[in-house]
Motif scaffolding. Structure first.
Motif, PDB file in Angstrom:
ATOM      1  N   GLN A 125       2.667  16.905 -17.237  1.00  0.00           N
ATOM      2  CA  GLN A 125       2.545  16.673 -18.673  1.00  0.00           C
ATOM      3  C   GLN A 125       1.370  17.447 -19.265  1.00  0.00           C
ATOM      4  N   HIS A 126       0.256  17.494 -18.548  1.00  0.00           N
ATOM      5  CA  HIS A 126      -0.906  18.223 -19.078  1.00  0.00           C
ATOM      6  C   HIS A 126      -0.665  19.736 -19.075  1.00  0.00           C
ATOM      7  N   GLU A 127       0.194  20.197 -18.192  1.00  0.00           N
ATOM      8  CA  GLU A 127       0.512  21.621 -18.185  1.00  0.00           C
ATOM      9  C   GLU A 127       1.491  21.993 -19.294  1.00  0.00           C
ATOM     10  N   SER A 128       2.398  21.069 -19.626  1.00  0.00           N
ATOM     11  CA  SER A 128       3.454  21.397 -20.592  1.00  0.00           C
ATOM     12  C   SER A 128       3.131  20.945 -22.010  1.00  0.00           C
ATOM     13  N   LEU A 134       0.206  11.330 -20.262  1.00  0.00           N
ATOM     14  CA  LEU A 134      -0.347  10.220 -19.495  1.00  0.00           C
ATOM     15  C   LEU A 134      -1.663  10.653 -18.867  1.00  0.00           C
ATOM     16  N   ASP A 135      -2.666   9.768 -18.898  1.00  0.00           N
ATOM     17  CA  ASP A 135      -3.942  10.119 -18.280  1.00  0.00           C
ATOM     18  C   ASP A 135      -4.007   9.565 -16.859  1.00  0.00           C
ATOM     19  N   VAL A 167       0.831  -1.209   0.000  1.00  0.00           N
ATOM     20  CA  VAL A 167       0.000   0.000   0.000  1.00  0.00           C
ATOM     21  C   VAL A 167       0.862   1.254   0.000  1.00  0.00           C
ATOM     22  N   LEU A 168       1.923   1.248   0.826  1.00  0.00           N
ATOM     23  CA  LEU A 168       2.810   2.416   0.880  1.00  0.00           C
ATOM     24  C   LEU A 168       3.515   2.633  -0.463  1.00  0.00           C
ATOM     25  N   ALA A 169       3.989   1.543  -1.071  1.00  0.00           N
ATOM     26  CA  ALA A 169       4.663   1.663  -2.368  1.00  0.00           C
ATOM     27  C   ALA A 169       3.688   2.123  -3.443  1.00  0.00           C
ATOM     28  N   GLY A 170       2.477   1.556  -3.431  1.00  0.00           N
ATOM     29  CA  GLY A 170       1.474   1.976  -4.402  1.00  0.00           C
ATOM     30  C   GLY A 170       1.079   3.437  -4.218  1.00  0.00           C
ATOM     31  N   GLY A 171       0.975   3.877  -2.954  1.00  0.00           N
ATOM     32  CA  GLY A 171       0.650   5.280  -2.692  1.00  0.00           C
ATOM     33  C   GLY A 171       1.742   6.224  -3.170  1.00  0.00           C
ATOM     34  N   ALA A 172       3.005   5.827  -2.931  1.00  0.00           N
ATOM     35  CA  ALA A 172       4.118   6.654  -3.396  1.00  0.00           C
ATOM     36  C   ALA A 172       4.141   6.727  -4.921  1.00  0.00           C
ATOM     37  N   ALA A 173       3.896   5.571  -5.561  1.00  0.00           N
ATOM     38  CA  ALA A 173       3.866   5.549  -7.027  1.00  0.00           C
ATOM     39  C   ALA A 173       2.705   6.388  -7.555  1.00  0.00           C
ATOM     40  N   GLN A 174       1.568   6.307  -6.880  1.00  0.00           N
ATOM     41  CA  GLN A 174       0.396   7.096  -7.302  1.00  0.00           C
ATOM     42  C   GLN A 174       0.689   8.593  -7.222  1.00  0.00           C
ATOM     43  N   ASN A 175       1.297   9.017  -6.122  1.00  0.00           N
ATOM     44  CA  ASN A 175       1.620  10.440  -5.970  1.00  0.00           C
ATOM     45  C   ASN A 175       2.575  10.906  -7.068  1.00  0.00           C
ATOM     46  N   ALA A 176       3.621  10.098  -7.311  1.00  0.00           N
ATOM     47  CA  ALA A 176       4.610  10.472  -8.329  1.00  0.00           C
ATOM     48  C   ALA A 176       3.984  10.495  -9.721  1.00  0.00           C
ATOM     49  N   LEU A 177       3.166   9.481 -10.037  1.00  0.00           N
ATOM     50  CA  LEU A 177       2.558   9.405 -11.366  1.00  0.00           C
ATOM     51  C   LEU A 177       1.525  10.511 -11.576  1.00  0.00           C
ATOM     52  N   GLN A 178       0.730  10.802 -10.558  1.00  0.00           N
ATOM     53  CA  GLN A 178      -0.277  11.868 -10.706  1.00  0.00           C
ATOM     54  C   GLN A 178       0.403  13.229 -10.843  1.00  0.00           C
TER      55      GLN A 178
END
Length: 202
Positions: free
Chosen positions: A60-63, A141-142, A43-54
C-alpha cells in the motif's frame, strides 16, 4: 491441576472405575493441549497474519502517494458523513468539499472529497492519498495497526483452539458419564429382584 489430582487419587483406589480413570486422563490431556498447543497455534496464526499484513502495508505504501490538495469550495455536509478511519482517532465528522489536486503522474483532478477541516474555506490546503494516476484512495495501513490486528488474530485463534479442546473434553466426559449411568442401571436391574431379601432365607 484437578486432572493431575484425579489421576493420583484414582491411582490405587480399589473403587476406581474405568470411566473414572478415563475421565481424569481426558482432563489432563485437555489441560496440556490448552496450555501448550493452543498458544503455539495462536503464535503461528499471529505470525502468519503479521507477515501478510506487513506485506500489505509495504504494497500500500508503494502504490499510494500523499499529495496536497486545495479546497475550491465547501459542499453541503451530509448528516451521515463519517470517516471510519478518522473515527478511531477522534475525528468523527468530516467536511465535504470540492477540491483540486495534482496526481503523482502530473494529471490534474477535481472532485468532492472528505476533509478533516471543521470550516473549510476556498484556498485551504490539506493532505490526501491517491494512486499512481491521481485517483483518491484510502490512507494506507500503518505498521502499528497491522501489528495490533495480527496480535488480535493470534489471540483469537488461541482462544478458539482452547474453546474447541474444552468442548471436546466436555463431549467425551458426557459420553463417559452416560456409559457409567448405563452400567449402573444394568447392575441395578440385576440386583433389583433380590433387593431386601438378603438373609430372609428365600
Amino acid at each position: 491441576m484437578r486432572a493431575v489430582g484425579g489421576l493420583w487419587r484414582w491411582r490405587g483406589n480399589p473403587l476406581r472405575r474405568g470411566t473414572d480413570l478415563a475421565e481424569a486422563w481426558v482432563a489432563l490431556t485437555a489441560l496440556v493441549l490448552i496450555l501448550s498447543v493452543a498458544p503455539l497455534i495462536g503464535v503461528l496464526a499471529g505470525g502468519a497474519a503479521q507477515n501478510a499484513l506487513q506485506r500489505s502495508v509495504r504494497e500500500q505504501h508503494e502504490s499510494r502517494h500523499r499529495v496536497t490538495a486545495t479546497v475550491l469550495r465547501a459542499l453541503e455536509r451530509s448528516p451521515l458523513t463519517v470517516d471510519p478511519e478518522g473515527a478511531s482517532s477522534g475525528e468523527e465528522l468530516r467536511s465535504r468539499v470540492l477540491a483540486a489536486w495534482t496526481g503523482p503522474d502530473g494529471s490534474r483532478h477535481e472532485s468532492p472529497v472528505l476533509v478533516g477541516i471543521d470550516r473549510p474555506d476556498g484556498g485551504d490546503r490539506f493532505a490526501m492519498w491517491t494512486d499512481a494516476r491521481g485517483r483518491e484512495v484510502a490512507r494506507p495501513l500503518d505498521a502499528e495497526t497491522a501489528t495490533t490486528h495480527a496480535v488480535l488474530a493470534g489471540t483469537g485463534t488461541a482462544v478458539a483452539v482452547a474453546a474447541l479442546v474444552e468442548a471436546a473434553r466436555r463431549a467425551v466426559v458426557w459420553r463417559l458419564v452416560r456409559r457409567r449411568y448405563a452400567r449402573l442401571e444394568q447392575e441395578w436391574e440385576r440386583a433389583g429382584p433380590d433387593w431386601g431379601r438378603t438373609g430372609a432365607g428365600s
